[in-house]
Design an enzyme around this catalytic site. Structure first.
Site, PDB file in Angstrom:
ATOM      1  N   GLU A 180       6.074 -13.643 -13.768  1.00 30.13           N
ATOM      2  CA  GLU A 180       5.319 -12.417 -13.037  1.00 30.13           C
ATOM      3  C   GLU A 180       4.607 -11.425 -13.790  1.00 30.13           C
ATOM      4  O   GLU A 180       3.906 -10.757 -13.712  1.00 30.13           O
ATOM      5  CB  GLU A 180       6.299 -11.774 -11.875  1.00 30.13           C
ATOM      6  CG  GLU A 180       7.535 -11.364 -12.429  1.00 30.13           C
ATOM      7  CD  GLU A 180       8.374 -10.742 -11.271  1.00 30.13           C
ATOM      8  OE1 GLU A 180       7.769 -10.509 -10.139  1.00 30.13           O
ATOM      9  OE2 GLU A 180       9.563 -10.334 -11.536  1.00 30.13           O
ATOM     10  N   LYS A 203       5.302  -3.982  -5.389  1.00 34.50           N
ATOM     11  CA  LYS A 203       6.867  -3.710  -5.585  1.00 34.50           C
ATOM     12  C   LYS A 203       7.291  -4.140  -4.209  1.00 34.50           C
ATOM     13  O   LYS A 203       8.563  -4.740  -3.999  1.00 34.50           O
ATOM     14  CB  LYS A 203       7.305  -2.557  -6.238  1.00 34.50           C
ATOM     15  CG  LYS A 203       8.552  -2.575  -6.378  1.00 34.50           C
ATOM     16  CD  LYS A 203       9.333  -1.741  -7.727  1.00 34.50           C
ATOM     17  CE  LYS A 203      10.424  -1.775  -7.930  1.00 34.50           C
ATOM     18  NZ  LYS A 203      10.869  -3.317  -8.445  1.00 34.50           N
ATOM     19  N   ARG A 243       3.121   0.170  -5.395  1.00 29.42           N
ATOM     20  CA  ARG A 243       3.140  -0.669  -3.914  1.00 29.42           C
ATOM     21  C   ARG A 243       1.766  -1.083  -3.933  1.00 29.42           C
ATOM     22  O   ARG A 243       1.450  -1.927  -2.892  1.00 29.42           O
ATOM     23  CB  ARG A 243       3.154   0.361  -2.902  1.00 29.42           C
ATOM     24  CG  ARG A 243       4.645   1.292  -2.793  1.00 29.42           C
ATOM     25  CD  ARG A 243       4.475   2.239  -1.750  1.00 29.42           C
ATOM     26  NE  ARG A 243       4.616   1.886  -0.430  1.00 29.42           N
ATOM     27  CZ  ARG A 243       5.590   1.458   0.243  1.00 29.42           C
ATOM     28  NH1 ARG A 243       6.904   1.569  -0.306  1.00 29.42           N
ATOM     29  NH2 ARG A 243       5.487   0.996   1.387  1.00 29.42           N
ATOM     30  N   GLU A 298      15.905 -16.202 -12.240  1.00 29.05           N
ATOM     31  CA  GLU A 298      15.375 -15.156 -12.533  1.00 29.05           C
ATOM     32  C   GLU A 298      14.897 -14.915 -13.644  1.00 29.05           C
ATOM     33  O   GLU A 298      13.790 -14.414 -13.724  1.00 29.05           O
ATOM     34  CB  GLU A 298      16.555 -14.111 -12.238  1.00 29.05           C
ATOM     35  CG  GLU A 298      16.392 -12.699 -12.546  1.00 29.05           C
ATOM     36  CD  GLU A 298      15.379 -12.142 -11.670  1.00 29.05           C
ATOM     37  OE1 GLU A 298      15.092 -12.617 -10.673  1.00 29.05           O
ATOM     38  OE2 GLU A 298      14.868 -11.024 -11.940  1.00 29.05           O
ATOM     39  N   ASN A 346      -0.869   1.858   6.022  1.00 26.69           N
ATOM     40  CA  ASN A 346      -0.223   0.683   5.325  1.00 26.69           C
ATOM     41  C   ASN A 346       0.325   0.019   6.479  1.00 26.69           C
ATOM     42  O   ASN A 346       0.989   0.505   7.322  1.00 26.69           O
ATOM     43  CB  ASN A 346       1.217   1.706   4.612  1.00 26.69           C
ATOM     44  CG  ASN A 346       2.313   0.694   3.887  1.00 26.69           C
ATOM     45  OD1 ASN A 346       3.227   0.947   4.028  1.00 26.69           O
ATOM     46  ND2 ASN A 346       1.832  -0.492   3.801  1.00 26.69           N
ATOM     47  N   GLY A 347      -0.038  -1.294   6.304  1.00 24.33           N
ATOM     48  CA  GLY A 347       0.601  -2.286   7.223  1.00 24.33           C
ATOM     49  C   GLY A 347      -0.448  -3.185   7.629  1.00 24.33           C
ATOM     50  O   GLY A 347      -1.337  -3.374   6.920  1.00 24.33           O
ATOM     51  N   TRP A 398      -2.951  -2.490  -1.582  1.00 31.72           N
ATOM     52  CA  TRP A 398      -2.788  -4.004  -1.834  1.00 31.72           C
ATOM     53  C   TRP A 398      -3.617  -4.690  -0.705  1.00 31.72           C
ATOM     54  O   TRP A 398      -3.081  -4.719   0.394  1.00 31.72           O
ATOM     55  CB  TRP A 398      -1.444  -4.118  -1.849  1.00 31.72           C
ATOM     56  CG  TRP A 398      -0.986  -5.505  -2.307  1.00 31.72           C
ATOM     57  CD1 TRP A 398      -0.525  -5.945  -3.685  1.00 31.72           C
ATOM     58  CD2 TRP A 398      -0.729  -6.634  -1.569  1.00 31.72           C
ATOM     59  NE1 TRP A 398      -0.364  -7.395  -3.878  1.00 31.72           N
ATOM     60  CE2 TRP A 398      -0.468  -7.705  -2.531  1.00 31.72           C
ATOM     61  CE3 TRP A 398      -0.945  -7.298  -0.271  1.00 31.72           C
ATOM     62  CZ2 TRP A 398      -0.340  -9.047  -2.214  1.00 31.72           C
ATOM     63  CZ3 TRP A 398      -0.654  -8.405   0.142  1.00 31.72           C
ATOM     64  CH2 TRP A 398      -0.297  -9.319  -0.745  1.00 31.72           C
ATOM     65  N   LYS A 435      10.995 -13.793 -13.824  1.00 30.09           N
ATOM     66  CA  LYS A 435      10.508 -12.429 -14.820  1.00 30.09           C
ATOM     67  C   LYS A 435       9.566 -12.892 -15.627  1.00 30.09           C
ATOM     68  O   LYS A 435       8.350 -12.093 -15.759  1.00 30.09           O
ATOM     69  CB  LYS A 435      11.772 -12.085 -15.698  1.00 30.09           C
ATOM     70  CG  LYS A 435      12.796 -11.317 -15.027  1.00 30.09           C
ATOM     71  CD  LYS A 435      12.390  -9.917 -14.581  1.00 30.09           C
ATOM     72  CE  LYS A 435      11.641  -9.978 -13.138  1.00 30.09           C
ATOM     73  NZ  LYS A 435      12.702  -9.787 -11.962  1.00 30.09           N
ATOM     74  N   HIS A 488      16.258 -34.954 -13.070  1.00 37.43           N
ATOM     75  CA  HIS A 488      15.249 -35.562 -12.138  1.00 37.43           C
ATOM     76  C   HIS A 488      13.916 -34.922 -11.959  1.00 37.43           C
ATOM     77  O   HIS A 488      13.412 -34.866 -10.782  1.00 37.43           O
ATOM     78  CB  HIS A 488      16.199 -35.305 -10.733  1.00 37.43           C
ATOM     79  CG  HIS A 488      17.489 -35.679 -10.817  1.00 37.43           C
ATOM     80  ND1 HIS A 488      17.835 -37.122 -10.575  1.00 37.43           N
ATOM     81  CD2 HIS A 488      18.742 -34.980 -11.208  1.00 37.43           C
ATOM     82  CE1 HIS A 488      18.982 -37.201 -10.671  1.00 37.43           C
ATOM     83  NE2 HIS A 488      19.668 -36.021 -10.917  1.00 37.43           N
ATOM     84  N   CYS A 534       0.926  -1.169  -0.008  1.00 37.19           N
ATOM     85  CA  CYS A 534       0.079  -0.181   0.034  1.00 37.19           C
ATOM     86  C   CYS A 534       0.903   1.248  -0.023  1.00 37.19           C
ATOM     87  O   CYS A 534       1.927   1.383   0.553  1.00 37.19           O
ATOM     88  CB  CYS A 534      -1.039   0.006   1.473  1.00 37.19           C
ATOM     89  SG  CYS A 534      -1.868  -1.346   1.492  1.00 37.19           S
TER      90      CYS A 534
HETATM   91  C1  G6P Z   1       8.602  -8.316  -4.538  1.00 39.06           C
HETATM   92  C2  G6P Z   1       8.807  -7.686  -5.803  1.00 39.06           C
HETATM   93  C3  G6P Z   1      10.111  -8.350  -6.167  1.00 39.06           C
HETATM   94  C4  G6P Z   1      11.309  -8.225  -5.330  1.00 39.06           C
HETATM   95  C5  G6P Z   1      10.787  -8.772  -3.846  1.00 39.06           C
HETATM   96  C6  G6P Z   1      11.641  -8.673  -2.850  1.00 39.06           C
HETATM   97  O1  G6P Z   1       7.968  -9.627  -4.582  1.00 39.06           O
HETATM   98  O2  G6P Z   1       7.832  -7.769  -6.745  1.00 39.06           O
HETATM   99  O3  G6P Z   1      10.619  -7.587  -7.524  1.00 39.06           O
HETATM  100  O4  G6P Z   1      12.295  -8.838  -5.784  1.00 39.06           O
HETATM  101  O5  G6P Z   1       9.476  -8.116  -3.690  1.00 39.06           O
HETATM  102  O6  G6P Z   1      11.721  -7.210  -2.647  1.00 39.06           O
HETATM  103  P1  G6P Z   1      12.913  -6.116  -2.147  1.00 39.06           P
HETATM  104  O7  G6P Z   1      12.600  -4.879  -2.128  1.00 39.06           O
HETATM  105  O8  G6P Z   1      13.378  -6.881  -0.671  1.00 39.06           O
HETATM  106  O9  G6P Z   1      14.027  -6.507  -2.872  1.00 39.06           O
END
Ligand code: G6P
Length: 614
Positions: A494, A609, A27, A487, A100-101, A74, A491, A510, A2
């Site tokens: 997501e 994010k 956020r 990674e 937020n929280g 969120w 990507k 495996h 949020c």
């Molecule tokens: C969320 C974001 C990711 C990020 C992860 C960890 O899932 O969508 O892109 O890698 O959080 O976030 P941080 O800010 O701790 O790297």
């Protein structure tokens, strides 16, 4: 998660708050809302969905007023609908509040308030805060700021809160615990509050980051005052923002993600700028210099992180173990914190986090600290919670990353970890001077090589077209290219919602090999290096089952080029630095596939994010 934003001063609040919400939309984007004080009453504007829905809804309404608070959500408690959207109002509509929280004991508090006759409109945990504040204000006969302070002593959980009251149109009260909050101090005696500095930077660069359990009381006549939760005054620590406004705009790119992918030559360079000199043969991470001895003698370096940052940690593990011969473990923060880990003063725990706010990472660090470990941070956001609680750390200097899918923050994290590995290796004497200087020179050359990889964009887009309708995808790599495979898969899933898995290439036998048929694209990092021949064998195994191979290869390679259905060349570099180059085409592939599938690249569904809830 949020995002919260607020303004009080001489300007119209609505456009400032609305624009701020757009900046904070990364956020969360389940709903958005704004409360304004208008003619001694509070006007509430709330809409499910993105900030643009709210903007459309409010376009024909009166949005005047000099005091406003806004929220982009969120969802945690309660569906993402108009009613659950913040701000929330007290029953008499006197007080409005954004949060937020998570209020962990909201259920108990809610029951008490229900028994006192309070009626809840929403299913949120936040609504208890506003009713509790109202209740205390009335029963104890105190103004709403004092009531909020008292209310917070009953609250268990995390919060960044901003509250206003129609009875005090010149005041705004804010508080934080575990969720971030910044106060911007304008030149005209006006004030801006937000979850991070991005909504503030275009108005003022003078800011105060609130500390945990700190309450800010803003009064247009008396200015900003800070208190702790026990009501003792605190002295504000003013800081100057270094962020530039341009960094927050798309700068001609269609999406933030594409802009951020293309920024990598610069962000990687910014990350190592001033920290290495290949000619003179030195590397120095100033922020952690004092702790390097401790790191070299540590029982273990434990990297804790989530998501993409966790993948960066895995690359770091390969580099630090191999170059500096220090035992490294990489942990998911959420698992680490709940499994009663064995950690003590002989360990150094390094949190890796773009936002510096991820709740699990923060909590895992606190746990490690409470058990005596030294705690360090690798963060991108300056002034973030993780960077503030750690003993020391290194910023990644990638600049603001707005796209929810992390790109330039990842390569910057890997760059810091590479510098860390080199610095430790040199000090420990586990690397020869020739190798050390060669690696520094190679690292200095990486930004130019990233530029070359980016030039393959059109080719990558054409490959994306072939696989945009895939339902599954497999990513394979070995050594430090294994985290690159993870990674790459993250990507893709997501932002394009295609199911994808990353695997160590040898592990394919495996399990995942059972999935391979002519429909299955298999992305393989098959660059030159110690495992090259082994990866070639893995490619053959995929081909034998009619899988489609899309290989990332070293420029000039012919073997894999002939075997693969598609290949993308990256310039030759030292094996240790391959992750910095091999990641780039995988980012572009995911980006183009997501765009072709009509997905919202910058704001993928259900994600946020900055994950400030566990
Ligand atoms: C969320 C974001 C990711 C990020 C992860 C960890 O899932 O969508 O892109 O890698 O959080 O976030 P941080 O800010 O701790 O790297």
């Amino acid at each position: 998660m949020c995002g919260i934003v607020a303004y009080i001063g001489k300007k119209e609040a609505y456009p400032i708050v609305l624009k701020g919400l757009k900046r904070l939309e990364y956020r969360g984007y389940d709903s958005a809302g704004i409360a304004l004080i208008q003619n001694d009453a509070i006007t509430l504007l709330k809409k499910q969905g993105k900030v643009s829905n709210l903007e459309d809804f409010a376009s024909k309404l009166d949005t005047s007023g000099f005091c406003g608070i806004g929220h982009t959500r969120w969802a945690t408690h309660g569906a993402p609908n108009d009613i659950n959207a913040h701000p929330h109002l007290s029953m008499d509509e006197e007080i409005a509040l954004i949060h937020n929280g998570i209020i962990e004991n909201y259920d108990i508090l809610k029951k008490e308030l229900l028994s006192k006759g309070y009626i809840f409109k929403s299913e949120t945990d936040t609504e208890v805060l506003v009713h509790l504040t109202d209740h205390i204000s009335k029963t104890e006969n105190v103004w709403f700021g004092e009531a909020l302070r008292l209310a917070l002593s009953h609250v268990v959980g995390a919060y960044a809160i901003v509250a206003i009251s129609k009875k005090y149109p010149n005041r705004m009260v804010a508080a934080r615990k575990s969720s971030p909050l910044v106060v911007g101090v304008g030149a005209d005696g006006d004030f801006y509050l937000a979850s991070d500095a991005t909504p503030i930077v275009e108005y003022t660069k003078k800011v105060v980051y609130l500390d945990d359990e700190e309450i800010a009381v803003i009064d247009l006549n008396e200015g900003l005052k800070l208190y702790n939760i026990a009501d003792q005054p605190k002295t504000p620590f003013f800081q100057q923002l270094e962020m530039e406004l341009e960094a927050l705009e798309k700068g001609g790119y269609e999406h933030f993600m594409l802009k951020e992918i293309h920024e990598q030559p610069r962000s990687i360079h910014d990350c190592f700028r001033g920290r290495l000199n290949a000619e003179e043969g030195w590397v120095s991470l100033g922020g952690i210099r004092e702790y390097e001895q401790k790191m070299m003698q540590a029982n273990r370096l434990i990297m804790i992180a989530c998501g993409t940052s966790w993948h960066a940690g895995l690359v770091g593990e390969y580099l630090i173990e191999d170059l500096a011969r220090i035992n490294v473990e990489v942990e998911y923060a959420s698992e680490f914190r709940y499994r009663n880990p064995i950690v003590n003063e002989n360990d150094v725990v390094i949190a890796i986090s773009q936002s510096g706010e991820t709740a699990d990472t923060l909590a895992a660090l606190e746990l490690a600290k409470s058990r005596g470990a030294t705690i360090l941070g690798i963060c991108n956001v300056v002034g973030s919670s993780i960077s503030r609680i750690t003993d020391a750390g290194s910023y990644t200097h990638a600049g603001p990353e707005i796209g929810v899918a992390s790109t330039k923050a990842f390569t910057a994290q890997v760059t810091v970890l590479t510098l860390m590995a080199l610095s430790l290796a040199q000090k420990k004497g586990t690397i020869s001077d020739t190798n050390f200087r060669m690696l520094l020179a190679e690292l200095e050359a990486i930004p130019e090589k990233v530029k070359i990889v980016l030039e393959a964009n059109d080719k990558i887009e054409a490959i994306a077209k072939e696989y945009k309708d895939a339902r599954n995808a497999l990513y394979l790599g070995r050594g430090s290219s294994f985290p690159v495979a993870l990674e790459g898969a993250l990507k893709l899933k997501e932002i394009s919602y295609i199911h994808a898995e990353g695997y160590p290439a040898a592990e394919m036998k495996h399990g995942p090999i059972a999935l391979i048929d002519e429909e299955m694209p298999v992305f393989v990092i098959a660059t030159q290096g110690a495992s090259y021949e082994k990866v070639v064998s893995n490619i053959q195994e995929v081909k034998a089952r009619k899988g489609k191979i899309i290989a990332i290869i070293t420029e000039g390679d012919t073997t894999v080029k002939e075997m693969a259905d598609h290949y993308i060349e990256i310039p030759e570099t030292n094996e240790y630095l391959v992750p910095l180059l091999a990641t780039i085409p995988l980012q572009l592939l995911s980006y183009h596939i997501a765009v072709m599938r009509g997905c919202n690249v910058d704001q993928p569904r259900n994600l946020a994010k900055s994950v400030t809830v566990e």
